[in-house]
Design a protein around this motif. Structure first.
Motif, mmCIF file in Angstrom:
data_model
loop_
_atom_site.group_PDB
_atom_site.id
_atom_site.type_symbol
_atom_site.label_atom_id
_atom_site.label_comp_id
_atom_site.label_asym_id
_atom_site.label_seq_id
_atom_site.Cartn_x
_atom_site.Cartn_y
_atom_site.Cartn_z
ATOM 1 N N VAL A 186 9.569 8.703 23.472
ATOM 2 C CA VAL A 186 9.324 8.726 22.021
ATOM 3 C C VAL A 186 10.444 7.950 21.337
ATOM 4 C CG1 VAL A 186 9.047 10.203 19.983
ATOM 5 C CG2 VAL A 186 8.296 11.038 22.222
ATOM 6 N N TYR A 187 10.090 7.135 20.343
ATOM 7 C CA TYR A 187 11.066 6.309 19.614
ATOM 8 C C TYR A 187 11.016 6.687 18.138
ATOM 9 C CZ TYR A 187 11.081 4.016 24.028
ATOM 10 O OH TYR A 187 11.204 3.795 25.385
ATOM 11 N N GLU A 188 12.158 7.111 17.616
ATOM 12 C CA GLU A 188 12.220 7.633 16.244
ATOM 13 C C GLU A 188 13.263 6.847 15.447
ATOM 14 O OE1 GLU A 188 10.750 9.977 14.140
ATOM 15 O OE2 GLU A 188 12.293 9.293 12.743
ATOM 16 N N ARG A 189 12.904 6.505 14.211
ATOM 17 C CA ARG A 189 13.831 5.708 13.383
ATOM 18 C C ARG A 189 15.044 6.513 12.908
ATOM 19 N NH1 ARG A 189 10.604 5.620 7.573
ATOM 20 N NH2 ARG A 189 10.191 7.838 7.680
ATOM 21 N N TYR A 190 14.898 7.826 12.701
ATOM 22 C CA TYR A 190 16.050 8.613 12.248
ATOM 23 C C TYR A 190 17.149 8.567 13.297
ATOM 24 C CZ TYR A 190 13.170 10.692 8.561
ATOM 25 O OH TYR A 190 12.373 10.901 7.469
ATOM 26 N N ARG A 191 18.402 8.708 12.807
ATOM 27 C CA ARG A 191 19.519 8.599 13.749
ATOM 28 C C ARG A 191 19.828 9.909 14.453
ATOM 29 N NH1 ARG A 191 23.527 7.140 9.942
ATOM 30 N NH2 ARG A 191 21.845 7.650 8.533
ATOM 31 N N THR A 192 19.476 11.024 13.800
ATOM 32 C CA THR A 192 19.796 12.320 14.401
ATOM 33 C C THR A 192 18.615 13.275 14.231
ATOM 34 O OG1 THR A 192 20.633 13.234 12.349
ATOM 35 C CG2 THR A 192 22.237 12.107 13.743
ATOM 36 N N ARG A 193 18.697 14.410 14.920
ATOM 37 C CA ARG A 193 17.577 15.346 14.884
ATOM 38 C C ARG A 193 17.505 16.143 13.584
ATOM 39 N NH1 ARG A 193 17.937 19.204 19.869
ATOM 40 N NH2 ARG A 193 16.558 20.529 18.653
ATOM 41 N N GLY A 194 18.573 16.072 12.769
ATOM 42 C CA GLY A 194 18.559 16.839 11.515
ATOM 43 C C GLY A 194 18.303 15.966 10.303
#
Ligand code: FAD
Length: 449
Positions: free
Chosen positions: A33-41
């Motif tokens: 999975v590739y997500e633009r946000y830098r962190t999980r929060g």
């Protein structure tokens, strides 16, 4: 397309993308999975989402069983009533909802950030943060390569767009599939739940979901979100021992600052808002909400005034235009990336979860060689498009979330408001109609016997 077990690339670690990733991993299918946000929060995700039987069933199908139990343990106290109230907090209607004894056939109040942390649990090796997708290439050998803003790439056999309403994957793959402004704007706020703020609400409102049908086309919705942990994140006394054990062993609570709150959203046609509303934040947005609700009950206004200014969030509501069928390939889409719907019927996340479970089932058949990958994608899309776009249409046309709704017209609006209040009032007072209303509510949300 090759006949090896597929490697699946998912763009977007949101509700649908993460549910799919869990399901694939459980099935032994390789997934990243590739997500633009830098962190999980990171990220303003809004505050509350109502997950009904459709969504809970999909989560039960895809999540490891213990994580599904964590999901149940992290839900807020379930609403006991569905209320319709006036701007003066007079109760027009109140329907008793079903007890939440069944893990699936129940309406659950879920904090978005908490659900996100549940879905990220145990996925550290699967989810790659700080990967903003920019474009993809489909190759003749059946593979597909995703490109990210940092210059990196990833190659797999299927690319799934789970990147939400403004999907960059959709923009390249189906450029004719567009979303449009639905014409309404929401201001969402969160008010800390304290003995004082709780005391501002009559019991049925404190224990329920309340739709506010205000005069002058001002609408609202209010939920009390009460969790099993308190202000400092420690478990409250009296929590069921099995839930307490699950929550103590769940690392997600460390990443989640969600605490008991009252979630109050006000909305209206975009014409009622100043043109710079989407730039407003904090105190300015709270003051605007107060200006728009001058004739609301002092307790509702006090709640708005006591909202955490940092929580105030403007949301421009959008909706997908219907899309003609397309030829299936090594790219597919789920959730808001293909069928963004207004929040009117509260089924966008539920439908994204339904897509994830359905696509997962199809990909399992491809992985075991029962059908080709292309056939699995085509069968998924043939089922998903009709139910997805039916939900888009219902959400827009039957909920007051379209700016063109009669409710927002100057004179007709008054009649429409009286009609809506009259309908809810009569329905809730005639036992046979009230029973049917509640049955319809649950069956629309996917309840099964
Ligand atoms: C005010 C409001 C209230 C709502 N209430 C409800 C409700 O009660 N019940 C309900 O079922 N639904 C509700 N919805 C709808 C629901 O929130 C969405 O339908 C649901 O979150 C969609 O899930 P998704 O997985 O498709 O997208 P999302 O959860 O939006 O996830 C998309 C992910 O993709 C990431 N992403 C985006 N672009 C890129 C990129 N270029 N590269 C990498 N990553 C990217 C994003 O950061 C995000 O993490 C509501 C919506 C609103 C606006």
């Amino acid at each position: 397309m090759s006949s090896r077990p597929p490697h699946v690339l998912i763009v977007g670690a949101g509700t649908g993308g993460l549910c799919l990733a869990h399901g694939l991993r459980r099935a032994g299918i390789s997934v990243a999975v590739y997500e633009r946000y830098r962190t999980r929060g990171e990220g303003l995700l809004g505050y509350r989402v109502g997950i009904g039987p459709t969504g809970s069933r999909a989560l039960r199908e895809c999540l490891p069983p213990t994580l599904f139990d964590v999901y149940l343990a992290t839900c807020a106290r379930s609403p006991r009533y569905f209320n319709v109230i006036t701007q003066g907090m007079r109760r027009t209607a109140s329907f008793t909802l079903r007890p939440d004894t069944d893990p699936v056939n129940t309406e659950r109040s879920v904090a978005r950030m908490t659900l996100r942390q549940v879905l990220l649990t145990g996925m550290e090796d699967v989810v790659h943060f700080d990967k903003a997708f920019t474009r993809y290439d489909q190759r003749d050998d059946g593979t597909v390569t995703a490109h990210f803003a940092d210059g990196s790439t990833a190659t797999g056999d299927l690319l799934v767009a789970a990147d939400g309403t403004h999907s960059a994957v959709r923009r390249q793959y189906l450029p004719h599939a567009v979303t449009r402004d639905a014409g309404t704007i929401n201001i969402a706020t969160r008010i800390p739940l304290t003995p004082h703020t709780r005391g501002l609400l009559p019991e049925r409102i404190e224990q329920g979901i309340s739709l506010i049908f205000g005069t002058g086309g001002m609408m609202g919705v209010l939920h009390v979100m009460e969790f099993k942990w308190d202000r400092d994140g420690t478990l409250k006394p009296g929590v069921d021992p099995a839930d307490a054990e699950l929550l103590r062993g769940w690392p997600g609570l460390r990443h989640d600052n969600t605490r008991d709150n009252i979630n109050l959203v006000v909305w209206s046609t975009a014409r009622r808002f100043p043109s710079d509303v989407m730039q407003l934040r904090g105190e300015d947005l709270v003051l605007l909400a107060l200006r728009l609700t001058r004739n609301w009950h002092p307790h509702l206004r006090e709640l708005l005034a006591r909202s955490d200014p940092g929580s105030a969030l403007p949301i421009r509501v959008s909706t997908s235009e219907p899309v003609p069928p397309w030829k299936s390939s090594t790219v597919t889409l789920l959730g808001d990336a293909i069928h963004t719907m207004t929040p009117g019927r509260g089924v966008g996340a539920n439908t994204a979860l339904r897509d994830a479970a359905l696509l997962c089932r199809q990909l399992r058949l491809a992985a075991t060689g029962d059908k080709t990958l292309l056939q699995a994608v085509a069968d998924y899309e043939a089922a998903m498009v009709p139910y997805g776009f039916a939900r888009v249409a219902d959400s827009l046309n039957r909920s007051g979330t379209s700016g063109d709704d009669r409710m927002y017209k100057p004179v007709v609006g008054r009649l429409a408001l009286l009609g809506a209040r009259g309908y809810f009032g009569v329905t809730s007072r005639v036992p046979r109609l009230a029973r049917r209303f509640v049955d319809d509510f649950y069956s629309y949300r996917g309840e099964e016997d």
